[in-house]
Design an enzyme around this catalytic site. Structure first.
Site, mmCIF file in Angstrom:
data_model
loop_
_atom_site.group_PDB
_atom_site.id
_atom_site.type_symbol
_atom_site.label_atom_id
_atom_site.label_comp_id
_atom_site.label_asym_id
_atom_site.label_seq_id
_atom_site.Cartn_x
_atom_site.Cartn_y
_atom_site.Cartn_z
ATOM 1 N N ASP A 151 -1.862 9.050 87.863
ATOM 2 C CA ASP A 151 -0.500 9.230 87.339
ATOM 3 C C ASP A 151 0.496 8.415 88.162
ATOM 4 O O ASP A 151 1.445 7.827 87.626
ATOM 5 C CB ASP A 151 -0.121 10.719 87.367
ATOM 6 N N HIS A 179 -2.018 17.354 86.144
ATOM 7 C CA HIS A 179 -2.688 16.094 85.797
ATOM 8 C C HIS A 179 -3.073 16.055 84.319
ATOM 9 O O HIS A 179 -4.163 15.632 83.971
ATOM 10 C CB HIS A 179 -3.926 15.917 86.690
#
Length: 329
Positions: A151, A179
């Protein structure tokens, strides 16, 4: 001597991750484990002229025990991608079961190793790992990490035109929360060195960081998901953990950790209401040395994103804990 282990080394993430780890000068021994093809992957990588000596194991003949014994760091990309006709719940049960079994092996054969969980859904698999380690009496929250680095890597890449960095990774962009989807919260207000994102691009960039994986699935015509970029991100985080464990100072990386067990984590847990959360963590010889609270001074929009994140995380964490405590028969 540093021994690294990849559990799930023959898969789409496992193979490129193993290649990157084999090339690292920080690793003296690399053990690969998977249910199929591991000897072939190990043989192929063994021809690379780097430091690490490599071995490959299958489940037979105590392969998991041999792979894990003496491990300093274990990276887990094991699991299966979603197949046509398979629900997300089907996928969760399979991958959760795989992670549970592998972490039981870690608890038994290498309880002091740094354990890095890549297997999705990370928001649930890390709580599963924690419960397994707790049940075995060997849980050290400073040594269990959910890898959320992809990310961060995406946020760096997608904002490069605004950061102006030739090497996008030179911009520090905190990405916190979880996530998956809306649990991923990029804090563009906290970038360093500071740069501005045009207001008309902000929402699109947030969504792109949150759902960047969908771009890859679409580009691969549904035949796969992010494997190469995830392997890069997994290696980047593993390298940070290893460098810090060997005495390098000032290494800070966002990672999904059990907040009550990491110094500084209690304040974040109190503010968010969740026990697992991805936040910048200062790494050191013993793993997670300090969880850094960067929630002060976030923008109004970022507070809204965090509220949605926490709602999602609560359910994900609960699902993982319940699976570990009451696994399906």
């Amino acid at each position: 001597m540093v021994k690294a282990v990849v559990l799930g080394a023959s898969g789409g993430i496992g193979q490129p991750l193993s290649l990157l780890l084999k090339a690292s000068p920080l690793i003296d021994e690399l053990a690969l484990y998977d249910v199929v093809n591991t000897p072939g992957v190990a043989a192929d990588l063994s021809h690379i002229s780097s430091v690490a000596k490599i071995t490959g194991y299958l489940p037979k003949e105590d392969g998991l025990e041999k792979a894990l014994t003496g491990a300093d760091i274990v990276v887990i990309p094991a699991g299966i991608p979603r197949k046509p006709g398979m629900t997300r719940d089907d996928l969760f049960k399979i991958n959760a079961g795989i992670v549970k079994t592998l972490v039981e092996g870690i608890a038994k054969f290498s309880p002091k190793a740094f354990t890095l969980v890549i297997s999705n859904p990370v928001n649930s698999t890390v709580p599963i790992a924690a419960e397994v380690l707790k049940a075995a009496g060997v849980f050290d929250p400073k040594r269990l990490f959910g890898v959320t680095t992809l990310d961060v890597v995406r946020a760096e890449t997608f904002t490069q035109e605004y950061s102006g960095k030739k090497n996008a990774s030179e911009a520090t962009i905190p990405v916190i929360g979880g996530h998956s989807g809306e649990t991923i919260v990029p804090l563009f207000s906290k970038v360093s060195p500071s740069f501005q994102i045009p207001a008309e691009r902000y929402e699109d960039l947030v969504k792109r960081v949150q759902f960047g994986g969908d771009e890859v699935v679409k580009a691969k015509d549904g035949a796969g998901s992010a494997t190469l970029s995830m392997a890069f991100a997994g290696f980047r985080f593993a390298e940070a953990v290893l460098k810090a464990s060997q005495g390098a100072k000032g290494i800070v990386e966002p990672t999904f950790v059990y907040l009550p067990g990491v110094p500084g984590g209690d304040a974040i847990a109190k503010e968010t209401g969740v026990e697992f959360f991805s936040t910048p963590v200062e790494l050191g010889p013993n793993g997670a040395e300090k969880a850094i609270n960067i929630l002060d001074g976030v923008t109004t929009r970022e507070k809204e994103l965090l509220a949605a994140c926490i709602t999602g995380l609560e359910g994900n964490i609960k699902k993982g804990v319940e699976f570990a405590q009451n696994p399906p028969k």
